[in-house]
Design an enzyme around this catalytic site. Structure first.
Site, short mmCIF file in Angstrom:
data_model
loop_
_atom_site.label_atom_id
_atom_site.label_comp_id
_atom_site.label_asym_id
_atom_site.label_seq_id
_atom_site.Cartn_x
_atom_site.Cartn_y
_atom_site.Cartn_z
N HIS A 96 0.84 -1.20 0.00
CA HIS A 96 0.00 0.00 0.00
C HIS A 96 0.88 1.26 0.00
CE1 HIS A 96 -3.53 2.42 0.82
NE2 HIS A 96 -3.02 2.87 1.95
N GLN A 126 3.94 1.50 -1.16
CA GLN A 126 4.56 1.61 -2.48
C GLN A 126 3.57 2.23 -3.48
OE1 GLN A 126 7.82 1.19 -1.40
NE2 GLN A 126 8.06 0.41 -3.45
N HIS A 128 1.09 4.29 -2.73
CA HIS A 128 1.00 5.72 -2.39
C HIS A 128 2.19 6.49 -2.93
CE1 HIS A 128 -2.45 6.76 0.14
NE2 HIS A 128 -2.41 5.51 0.57
#
Length: 105
Positions: free
Chosen positions: A78, A80, A82
Site C-alpha cells: 500500500h 509503495q 501511495h
C-alpha cells in the site's frame, strides 16, 4: 526483516507520501488563486516529504539487494502504491501550476 518491520516501513512510506500529496494538492489550490509563490513553496515542502518516503523505500531495497529475506506486508505494498501515485501527482501539479501561471499572463 520480519513482517512487523516491513509493515512499519509501509506505514512510514504511507505517512510521508500522504503528507507530500497534501502539500501538492494545497499547491494547486494556491495556484488557482494566483498565489504562485505559495504554490512553489508547497511544492518544495511536498518534495521534501517525498524524499523522506524515497529514503524509507531505499532502505528496503538495500536490504533486499544485500540478500536479506523480506516478509510480505500488504501495508508495505500500500505504501509503495501511495509513493508511486504521489510521484506522478508531483509531476502533474508542477505542470498544472505552470499552466495557471501562463494563463494569468
Amino acid at each position: 526483516m520480519n513482517r512487523e518491520e516491513t509493515t512499519l516501513l509501509g506505514f512510514e512510506i504511507v505517512a510521508y507520501a500522504g503528507s507530500a500529496r497534501s502539500k501538492f494538492l494545497e499547491a494547486l489550490k494556491a495556484a488557482q488563486k494566483g498565489e504562485y509563490d505559495e504554490a512553489e513553496e508547497l511544492i518544495v515542502a511536498g518534495s521534501g516529504y517525498l524524499n523522506d518516503a524515497h529514503k524509507a523505500q531505499t532502505s528496503l531495497l538495500q536490504k533486499e539487494a544485500a540478500g536479506e529475506d523480506l516478509a510480505f506486508s500488504v501495508t508495505l505494498m500500500h505504501g509503495q502504491d501511495h509513493l508511486m501515485t504521489t510521484v506522478l501527482l508531483q509531476d502533474l501539479m508542477k505542470h498544472m501550476i505552470e499552466l495557471y501561471k501562463r494563463g494569468a499572463k
